[in-house]
Scaffold this motif. Structure first.
Motif, short mmCIF file in Angstrom:
data_model
loop_
_atom_site.label_atom_id
_atom_site.label_comp_id
_atom_site.label_asym_id
_atom_site.label_seq_id
_atom_site.Cartn_x
_atom_site.Cartn_y
_atom_site.Cartn_z
N TYR A 1 0.78 -1.20 -0.09
CA TYR A 1 0.06 -0.04 0.11
C TYR A 1 0.94 1.02 -0.02
O TYR A 1 2.26 1.09 0.49
CB TYR A 1 -1.02 0.17 1.33
CG TYR A 1 -2.01 -0.98 1.16
CD1 TYR A 1 -3.17 -0.62 0.58
CD2 TYR A 1 -1.84 -2.12 1.86
CE1 TYR A 1 -4.29 -1.69 0.75
CE2 TYR A 1 -2.65 -3.10 1.92
CZ TYR A 1 -4.05 -3.20 1.53
OH TYR A 1 -4.84 -3.86 1.29
N ASN B 1 -13.94 -5.14 -6.59
CA ASN B 1 -14.54 -4.00 -6.49
C ASN B 1 -13.55 -2.86 -6.32
O ASN B 1 -13.61 -1.77 -6.80
CB ASN B 1 -15.71 -3.85 -5.54
CG ASN B 1 -17.08 -4.31 -6.25
OD1 ASN B 1 -17.26 -4.55 -7.33
ND2 ASN B 1 -18.15 -4.56 -5.41
N ASP B 2 -12.72 -2.97 -5.19
CA ASP B 2 -11.88 -2.02 -4.89
C ASP B 2 -10.84 -1.73 -6.12
O ASP B 2 -10.76 -0.56 -6.38
CB ASP B 2 -11.02 -2.45 -3.74
CG ASP B 2 -11.57 -2.56 -2.38
OD1 ASP B 2 -12.65 -2.04 -2.25
OD2 ASP B 2 -11.05 -3.09 -1.32
N TYR B 3 -10.40 -2.75 -6.56
CA TYR B 3 -9.52 -2.49 -7.83
C TYR B 3 -10.05 -1.99 -9.06
O TYR B 3 -9.36 -1.08 -9.96
CB TYR B 3 -8.67 -3.90 -8.05
CG TYR B 3 -7.61 -4.00 -7.12
CD1 TYR B 3 -6.27 -3.57 -7.59
CD2 TYR B 3 -7.45 -4.88 -6.22
CE1 TYR B 3 -5.16 -3.69 -6.79
CE2 TYR B 3 -6.54 -5.01 -5.36
CZ TYR B 3 -5.23 -4.48 -5.65
OH TYR B 3 -4.09 -4.71 -4.75
N MET C 1 -4.47 3.54 -3.07
CA MET C 1 -4.33 2.30 -3.67
C MET C 1 -4.40 2.43 -5.31
O MET C 1 -4.16 1.38 -6.08
CB MET C 1 -5.68 1.40 -3.62
CG MET C 1 -5.74 0.93 -2.14
SD MET C 1 -6.70 -0.52 -1.85
CE MET C 1 -6.41 -1.59 -3.22
N GLN D 1 -12.88 -0.33 -9.10
CA GLN D 1 -13.24 0.95 -8.88
C GLN D 1 -11.92 2.10 -9.08
O GLN D 1 -12.22 3.20 -9.83
CB GLN D 1 -13.80 1.29 -7.59
CG GLN D 1 -14.26 2.65 -6.84
CD GLN D 1 -13.25 3.60 -6.65
OE1 GLN D 1 -12.15 3.30 -5.97
NE2 GLN D 1 -13.42 5.19 -6.96
N ILE D 2 -10.87 1.68 -8.87
CA ILE D 2 -9.80 2.54 -8.72
C ILE D 2 -9.43 2.52 -10.36
O ILE D 2 -9.13 3.51 -10.77
CB ILE D 2 -8.30 1.82 -8.24
CG1 ILE D 2 -8.70 2.02 -6.82
CG2 ILE D 2 -7.25 2.43 -8.83
CD1 ILE D 2 -7.54 0.95 -6.05
N SER E 1 -15.36 -7.84 -2.82
CA SER E 1 -14.87 -6.67 -2.27
C SER E 1 -13.75 -6.32 -2.94
O SER E 1 -13.56 -5.04 -3.19
CB SER E 1 -14.66 -6.87 -0.50
OG SER E 1 -14.26 -5.66 -0.21
N THR E 2 -12.72 -7.22 -2.89
CA THR E 2 -11.42 -7.14 -3.37
C THR E 2 -11.32 -6.49 -4.90
O THR E 2 -10.73 -5.38 -5.36
CB THR E 2 -10.38 -8.13 -3.23
OG1 THR E 2 -10.28 -8.39 -2.07
CG2 THR E 2 -9.04 -7.71 -3.78
#
Length: 299
Positions: A122, A157-159, A132, A161-162, A154-155
């Motif tokens: 991170y 979506n995190d990536y 991120m 979204q970025i 969840s993971t």
């Protein structure tokens, strides 16, 4: 006397050096260079990157940590190779090929960043926030925390979204959107103070999250990217939290974003959302695997 002695010593040293040079000149030179070639031999993964990133999109995906590509403001570690393999395949299937499906590969290869850099750790900021992903002038996207990548909703979506957030910046730098967007919440942006705001308060103020309150370009990119990664049920839940007033503001912003994507790029935002959700579901249910030879590289 001291001067003469110094001259004699100097002459002795020079004569010794000359003898050494003469002696060395008689030796045969070794053809092996003392400098090692820094290039590592290509692995199967390197060849896969060439076939799936370089050839179709002209994208240089870097998973080895290079000094010239590194952010010196953070303590960073290299990305694990096996983690890089999984994320590279996820980015290809759920991001690049998703845009291919909706807008065509010519659009993707023209506007996608030319460098994607993976970093294992991170990037922690001084204010306690975590970075991120970053984009630089529309040419490069850096993804952090690759060593913590997992194949769960969840993971992913995190990536993504970025990725959609940073790609939005690239698109709006190429074709700007109407200034009407920035006037909707022009008195509510808080620049660097966004990290102190609760998400529920941000929603009630008409922002999809606290970071969207930092400035209008981030507001635009956050609203678009979260709309794409959220299912309709998730989006509806956020709007319930926002309440009547907050939801109405977010809906005004989303209307401008929809119009922009359609008029500037010929992309139906809701179609894009459906395609992305389907592709993420295919990864989650095992239809598409991110490891081994069973991975699907075609649309």
């Amino acid at each position: 006397m001291k001067t003469i002695k110094n001259i004699i010593v100097a002459m002795t040293v020079c004569c010794g050096l000359a003898a050494t040079i003469t002696s060395c000149s008689d030796d045969e030179l070794n053809s092996t260079s003392i400098f090692k070639d820094s290039e590592e031999p290509q692995s199967d993964f390197d060849r896969w990157i060439y076939d799936n990133y370089v050839v179709p999109y002209n994208i240089d995906l870097k998973y080895r940590l290079e000094d010239k590509e590194t952010d010196y403001q953070h303590y960073l570690v290299p990305a694990d190779k096996q983690q890089s393999v999984k994320l590279a395949k996820a980015v290809l299937y759920c991001w690049l090929q998703a845009y291919d499906e909706v807008a065509g590969i010519d659009f993707t290869r023209t506007y996608a960043p030319k460098i994607i850099q993976f970093v294992g750790s991170y990037a922690h900021n001084k204010k306690g926030t975590v970075k991120m992903g970053t984009a630089e002038d529309g040419l490069k996207v850096t993804l952090y925390a690759v060593n913590f990548f997992k194949t769960d909703k969840s993971t992913l979506n995190d990536y993504f979204q970025i990725m959609h957030h940073e790609f939005t910046h690239i698109l709006t730098q190429s074709k700007d959107y109407t200034t009407d967007f920035r006037t909707i919440s022009d008195t509510k942006y808080v620049t660097g103070e966004w990290s102190t705001i609760q998400e529920s308060d941000a929603l009630k103020a008409g922002f999809i999250n606290a970071y969207a309150m930092s400035e209008y370009n981030e507001d635009f990119a956050e609203t678009l990217s979260f709309y794409l990664i959220y299912t309709q049920d998730q989006w509806n839940q956020k709007m319930r939290t926002a309440g009547t007033e907050g939801a109405a503001i977010i809906d005004r912003k989303l209307t401008i974003i929809r119009d922009y994507m359609r008029s500037a790029w010929g992309i139906d935002l809701d179609q894009m959302r459906d395609v992305l959700q389907r592709r993420i579901d295919n990864v989650l249910n095992g239809t598409v695997k991110l490891t081994g030879e069973e991975f699907l590289v075609k649309n």
